[in-house]
Structure formats: C-alpha cells, structure tokens
Design a protein around this motif. Structure first.
Motif, short mmCIF file in Angstrom:
data_model
loop_
_atom_site.label_atom_id
_atom_site.label_comp_id
_atom_site.label_asym_id
_atom_site.label_seq_id
_atom_site.Cartn_x
_atom_site.Cartn_y
_atom_site.Cartn_z
N ARG A 190 5.21 5.53 -4.59
CA ARG A 190 5.60 5.77 -6.03
C ARG A 190 7.01 4.82 -6.12
NH1 ARG A 190 3.41 11.12 -9.06
NH2 ARG A 190 0.61 10.64 -8.89
N LYS A 202 0.23 -1.70 0.16
CA LYS A 202 -0.06 -0.10 0.51
C LYS A 202 0.98 1.25 -0.02
CE LYS A 202 -1.87 0.58 4.10
NZ LYS A 202 -2.62 0.91 4.96
N LYS A 255 2.71 1.53 -3.09
CA LYS A 255 2.12 2.23 -4.72
C LYS A 255 1.90 3.60 -4.62
CE LYS A 255 -2.64 1.44 -6.60
NZ LYS A 255 -3.77 0.86 -6.45
N GLU A 299 8.06 -2.04 -3.90
CA GLU A 299 8.08 -2.43 -2.58
C GLU A 299 8.87 -3.13 -2.33
OE1 GLU A 299 5.07 -6.24 -0.70
OE2 GLU A 299 4.45 -5.82 -2.29
#
Length: 204
Positions: free
Chosen positions: A61, A55, A58, A64
C-alpha cells in the motif's frame, strides 16, 4: 551500529513491509505467495526490485514511485493490533503500549490520539462490527458520551466492546443476535478508549 549499505530501494521495501504489519520477510511472502529467496534478495539489495516494484507497492500500500525513487506516497501511520485480553491490561495506570511489540496496521486519516486496533470476536456488535473486523480505539478519549462506542473493562476485569448509554448507565450490544443483553455495571466504568472506526475486509 554499522551503516546500512543496501540500496535505498531495498531499505524502503523493508520499511514498507514492516509498516504494512509484517514483522518478517517470511511472514510477508507466506501471506502473498511470493518466492522467499527472490524477495529476500530484494530486501537485501542483492537484486534490484524494478520488475517487482508494482507488485510490492500494491501489496504494501505504497506508490511504485516511492519504492523506486523515494518520491510519491510512502507508508502512512500505523497502529498496533492488540487482543481484548491485552487491551484490558492497557487500562490506567498501566496504559503504555510499545508498538514494536505488536503487528501493526496502516491507519491513515485518523485524528491525533493514542490509538490501538482490536480484532472483534463474536457477534455482540455485528450491526456495526462483524466478527473478524478491526476496531480502532482512541485511548485518549475516556469520557463517557451517551450513544458512543467504547472498549471498557467490566466488573470481572475483562475488556468488552459495547455502546454506552446513560440513565440508567449501561453497555448495550448492537447485534442481530437477541441473546445478547445490556450490561449494567456495578462499579464505575474503566474506559480503555472510544471506538472511532471499523475496518472489515470481505472474504474472498
């Protein structure tokens, strides 16, 4: 300065948040609708970010993998967002802008230069830059080129965004609104920088 003893993932999370343009954790959670206590604990390193990493990645930007391990795509270059009023004050000889004083926005892919971003107001350039869009201005480019787009300081000292035309020298709007007219400068132009990119996020 005391060493930062937080886990590396927590430090990277804070870095990604700041690079995304959020000066504070509160600003980020308000924007994305997250729980402030939970997010703050993640940045402080009190709780691990494993389950929330996707989360956050995203939203900020980044990848992960970079958030969790430091490998992969981290935050790219950013430029400060200034207002048209501030932009006018950045004309030579003042010139200098301290990025830490402004909210910033990611700006990957831009060539080398001295960049600022400006939020467009009004519809005088809406054929290329609708109201609310961001324009990326390279202050290293101050030579007037016929047909190019610039932010300039007008005779009254205000900054404006227009297309430059010569013979005769003028600043032309590019608008669906025919009420906007070309500006014919009475004195030499003070060019703040050349506009090289427009960014617009559709509402909703």
């Amino acid at each position: 300065m005391d060493p930062d003893l937080r886990p590396d993932a927590a430090i990277r999370l804070e870095t990604a948040r700041k690079k995304r343009g959020f000066r504070s954790a509160k600003a980020a959670v308000d924007y994305f609708g997250w729980s402030y206590p939970t997010y703050k604990q993640h940045e402080q390193g009190i709780r691990g970010i494993g389950r929330a990493a996707a989360k956050y990645a995203k939203a900020f930007r980044v990848s992960e993998g970079w958030l969790l391990t430091g490998e992969g795509d981290g935050p790219g270059p950013t430029v400060p967002i200034v207002s048209f009023t501030q932009a006018g004050k950045l004309s030579p000889p003042n010139g200098y802008v301290e990025s830490d004083e402004f909210v910033t926005i990611p700006a990957g892919g831009l060539p080398h230069g001295d960049w600022i971003a400006i939020r467009v107001q009004g519809d005088s350039m809406d054929l290329f830059s609708p109201p609310g869009s961001l324009i990326f201005v390279n202050r290293s480019e101050r030579e007037a080129v016929d047909g190019a787009f610039y932010v300039v300081t007008t005779d009254d000292g205000e900054a404006t965004y227009k297309r430059y035309r010569k013979d005769p020298e003028r600043l032309e709007p590019e608008s669906t609104n025919r009420d906007h007219k070309a500006i014919y400068p009475r004195s030499p132009l003070t060019i703040i920088g050349r506009v090289r990119r427009t960014l617009y996020d559709f509402p909703g």
